[in-house]
Design a protein around this motif. Structure first.
Motif, PDB file in Angstrom:
ATOM      1  N   LEU A   1      -3.507  -6.618   3.458  1.00  0.00           N
ATOM      2  CA  LEU A   1      -3.626  -5.256   3.967  1.00  0.00           C
ATOM      3  C   LEU A   1      -4.969  -4.668   3.564  1.00  0.00           C
ATOM      4  CD1 LEU A   1      -0.069  -3.807   3.157  1.00  0.00           C
ATOM      5  CD2 LEU A   1      -0.959  -4.452   5.406  1.00  0.00           C
ATOM      6  N   PRO A   2      -5.576  -3.831   4.422  1.00  0.00           N
ATOM      7  CA  PRO A   2      -6.851  -3.202   4.061  1.00  0.00           C
ATOM      8  C   PRO A   2      -6.647  -2.101   3.036  1.00  0.00           C
ATOM      9  CG  PRO A   2      -6.127  -2.392   6.181  1.00  0.00           C
ATOM     10  CD  PRO A   2      -5.144  -3.471   5.793  1.00  0.00           C
ATOM     11  N   LEU A   3      -7.674  -1.903   2.221  1.00  0.00           N
ATOM     12  CA  LEU A   3      -7.615  -0.812   1.248  1.00  0.00           C
ATOM     13  C   LEU A   3      -7.825   0.541   1.918  1.00  0.00           C
ATOM     14  CD1 LEU A   3      -7.475   0.260  -1.643  1.00  0.00           C
ATOM     15  CD2 LEU A   3      -9.912  -0.246  -1.873  1.00  0.00           C
ATOM     16  N   ILE A   4      -8.726   0.573   2.881  1.00  0.00           N
ATOM     17  CA  ILE A   4      -8.980   1.818   3.610  1.00  0.00           C
ATOM     18  C   ILE A   4      -7.909   1.973   4.683  1.00  0.00           C
ATOM     19  CG2 ILE A   4     -10.657   3.103   4.981  1.00  0.00           C
ATOM     20  CD1 ILE A   4     -12.829   1.369   3.737  1.00  0.00           C
TER      21      ILE A   4
ATOM     22  N   GLU B   1      -5.975  -1.257  -6.643  1.00  0.00           N
ATOM     23  CA  GLU B   1      -7.178  -0.550  -6.204  1.00  0.00           C
ATOM     24  C   GLU B   1      -6.787   0.776  -5.585  1.00  0.00           C
ATOM     25  OE1 GLU B   1      -9.503  -4.020  -4.085  1.00  0.00           O
ATOM     26  OE2 GLU B   1      -7.316  -4.267  -4.104  1.00  0.00           O
ATOM     27  N   ALA B   2      -7.763   1.668  -5.541  1.00  0.00           N
ATOM     28  CA  ALA B   2      -7.527   3.005  -5.002  1.00  0.00           C
ATOM     29  C   ALA B   2      -8.623   3.373  -4.027  1.00  0.00           C
ATOM     30  CB  ALA B   2      -7.461   4.034  -6.131  1.00  0.00           C
ATOM     31  N   TRP B   3      -8.239   4.133  -3.019  1.00  0.00           N
ATOM     32  CA  TRP B   3      -9.181   4.741  -2.077  1.00  0.00           C
ATOM     33  C   TRP B   3      -8.771   6.189  -1.882  1.00  0.00           C
ATOM     34  CZ3 TRP B   3      -7.917   7.345   2.295  1.00  0.00           C
ATOM     35  CH2 TRP B   3      -8.981   7.778   3.103  1.00  0.00           C
TER      36      TRP B   3
ATOM     37  N   THR C   1       0.842  -1.188   0.000  1.00  0.00           N
ATOM     38  CA  THR C   1       0.000   0.000   0.000  1.00  0.00           C
ATOM     39  C   THR C   1       0.882   1.245   0.000  1.00  0.00           C
ATOM     40  OG1 THR C   1      -0.137   0.032   2.421  1.00  0.00           O
ATOM     41  CG2 THR C   1      -1.857  -1.158   1.236  1.00  0.00           C
ATOM     42  N   VAL C   2       0.438   2.267  -0.738  1.00  0.00           N
ATOM     43  CA  VAL C   2       1.126   3.558  -0.810  1.00  0.00           C
ATOM     44  C   VAL C   2       0.118   4.612  -0.362  1.00  0.00           C
ATOM     45  CG1 VAL C   2       2.318   5.207  -2.267  1.00  0.00           C
ATOM     46  CG2 VAL C   2       2.574   2.756  -2.699  1.00  0.00           C
TER      47      VAL C   2
ATOM     48  N   GLN D   1      -4.961   6.286  -0.873  1.00  0.00           N
ATOM     49  CA  GLN D   1      -4.140   5.096  -0.675  1.00  0.00           C
ATOM     50  C   GLN D   1      -4.391   4.136  -1.842  1.00  0.00           C
ATOM     51  OE1 GLN D   1      -3.064   3.240   3.146  1.00  0.00           O
ATOM     52  NE2 GLN D   1      -4.366   1.525   2.553  1.00  0.00           N
ATOM     53  N   PHE D   2      -3.290   3.646  -2.400  1.00  0.00           N
ATOM     54  CA  PHE D   2      -3.352   2.659  -3.481  1.00  0.00           C
ATOM     55  C   PHE D   2      -2.819   1.339  -2.924  1.00  0.00           C
ATOM     56  CE2 PHE D   2      -3.603   6.592  -5.684  1.00  0.00           C
ATOM     57  CZ  PHE D   2      -4.259   6.339  -6.869  1.00  0.00           C
TER      58      PHE D   2
END
Length: 546
Positions: free
Chosen positions: A520-523, A492-494, A439-440, A502-503
């Protein structure tokens, strides 16, 4: 205990009824035929009951009318015979009673076919009742009937089912007072309703058989009629499925000139139009991809020449006038940008043509993340952004294409630094037995609702008027999404306005495996859990926990 027993019964019934429920949901013909049978059965049953009940009442009314006429005649005969006896103590009166009963009775009650006649003088206890021979009328002449005939002096009747001489028979019992000079005498006439019952049963049987045959015929007719309608619909559904599978030459057979034939003809016309449009669009897409690829390749040669001249000018820029030197620097920067754009266009054309291949090998992802961060440190320092790495202490091995993974991370981290608004950017790496996720996270302007899907479109920018530090081509995230799909993974992107974005890149540990969840969670975990993430999560993502 009882509840558990009922739950078991309900569960077993659900399992048993599951095939029927599935057939009910899937078959239009079954539903139409079943509903027709149920409706016709109810209508025929109601009509049959009405006919049978009405017929039985008519037969009983006719029997009562005949008994009433016969009863008046019998009462007149009995009154005529009893006029010769002035008092109840006449010794000849019992003989007269026997004569009357013998004359009025007809048939043999032992065979359940004859009537029964009984005469009694309720007001004269010394006179014994006289009844047709060998017949016990205790069950036929009830106390209620005697009260109405003797005490109320009325003609009364009732229907009684009794066992007489070993036969259970239904009788119509009619009682009437016979006026005499010494008081009332009661005459009872009991007529078996065997013929009427037999006729009523025959009517019921006939109505039942006719109704059953009618229901079966209606079911068959409904099935045939429904089949005429459902069959073309099924053919249309199968043809549509073949068309959706890419068999564009499939057509329906047109028979006749009715509405179904019109439907088939319209469907075929629609399919033909769709085929023409799809073929045209495919040709245009092929030409577009070919044009992009050819232009990209053709521009390589002049770009190389221009690049050589620009490098020479750029190397000697210190000897030029300041304005010319600045022009040389701008020329060098735009050539870099143009070369990057050509490279991205060539890569996109390979994805479009299906020529992109995955060169997967077992790779430790920790050094790749560190290498990407090191290469973007200069850019991060210029914009005042700190890159924070959250990496495990042990190697994270996955079967991936390291070149493509590094390109994805370079795009993600570069975009996060560019949009970081001088705030830290966190890069997190985690893995489990089936998947690895990176995640970034940035804390910049974020994304508006719905933009988390648009960011992967080609040449799309959240704010086109915003000054850019890196001069991206607008194809980086599109290429990154294609790289992720080539691995069988997710990108995916949030984002939320003012809260950053966060990507998440999720890849299978073993190449070719199907992803079910992400480590890892997306949010982001630092976001308020009370606010839902905009946009639905991809199918199969089980790790969306804040």
């Amino acid at each position: 205990m009882v509840r558990r027993y009922w739950r078991v019964l309900v569960r077993r019934f659900a399992v048993w009824a599951s095939p029927a429920h599935r057939a009910w949901r899937r078959s239009l013909q079954l539903r139409v035929v079943t509903l027709t049978l149920v409706a016709s059965s109810l209508l025929v049953a109601a009509f049959g009951w009405f006919i049978a009940d009405r017929s039985a009442k008519i037969l009983l009314s006719r029997a009562q009318d005949e008994v009433q006429v016969s009863m008046r005649n019998k009462v007149g005969y009995a009154e005529q015979q009893l006029t010769v006896h002035p008092q109840a103590r006449d010794p000849l009166l019992p003989r007269t009673f026997a004569t009357i009963v013998g004359q009025l009775a007809d048939g043999d009650p032992a065979e359940s076919g004859g009537s029964v006649v009984s005469i009694r003088a309720g007001q004269s206890a010394e006179l014994a009742p006289v009844t047709s021979p060998n017949v016990d009328t205790a069950e036929l002449i009830t106390a209620e009937l005697v009260h109405r005939v003797s005490d109320d002096a009325k003609v009364a009747n009732q229907i009684v089912t009794a066992r007489v001489n070993g036969h259970t028979t239904k009788y119509l019992v009619t009682g009437s007072p016979v006026p005499t000079s010494f008081g009332h005498v009661e005459l009872y006439y009991m007529v078996p309703l065997t013929t009427e019952d037999s006729a009523a049963n025959q009517i019921r049987t006939t109505v039942l058989a006719t109704g059953l045959a009618l229901v079966i015929m209606l079911g068959v007719i409904a099935g045939l009629v429904t089949r005429l309608v459902v069959t073309p619909v099924r053919v249309a559904a199968r043809t549509a499925q073949r068309l959706s599978a890419g068999l564009l030459d499939q057509r329906m057979k047109v028979d006749g000139e009715d509405d179904l034939a019109l439907l088939a003809a319209s469907f075929n016309q629609m399919a033909a139009n769709l085929q023409r449009q799809i073929v045209r669009l495919e040709e245009l897409s092929r030409l577009q991809r070919r044009f992009t690829s050819d232009v990209s390749h053709e521009l390589r040669t002049p770009l190389t020449t221009v690049r050589m001249a620009a490098d020479l000018i750029f190397a000697e820029r210190d000897e030029f006038d300041p304005a010319v030197a600045r022009s040389a620097e701008l020329l060098q920067a735009e050539l870099d940008r143009f070369e990057s754009l050509l490279t991205d266009l060539l890569e996109i054309s390979r994805f479009d043509a299906g020529f992109a291949a995955l060169d997967a090998e077992h790779t430790d992802l920790v050094p790749i993340v560190e290498r990407v961060a090191d290469r973007l440190t200069g850019l991060a320092e210029r914009v005042g952004v700190e890159i924070e790495l959250r990496l495990p202490d042990t190697p994270v091995i996955a079967e991936v294409d390291p070149r493509r993974v590094e390109r994805v991370l370079r795009n993600l981290v570069g975009n996060a630094v560019e949009h970081g608004e001088a705030k830290p950017v966190q890069v997190t790496l985690a893995s489990d037995d089936a998947a690895v996720a990176i995640t970034v996270r940035d804390h910049g302007i974020g994304l508006k609702p719905g933009e988390e899907r648009l960011v992967f479109n080609r040449f799309w920018r959240a704010d086109p008027s915003r000054a850019r530090q890196t001069g991206g081509t607008g194809l980086g995230l599109s290429i990154s999404a294609e790289d992720a799909r080539l691995h069988g993974g997710w990108l995916e992107a949030w984002g939320a306005p003012g809260e950053g974005a966060q990507f998440r890149l999720t890849l299978p540990v073993r190449s070719g495996d199907r992803l079910l969840a992400a480590p890892l969670p997306l949010i982001p975990r630092d976001r308020a859990p009370a606010l839902p993430a905009p946009g639905p999560a991809p199918a199969g993502d089980k790790a969306e926990v804040v």
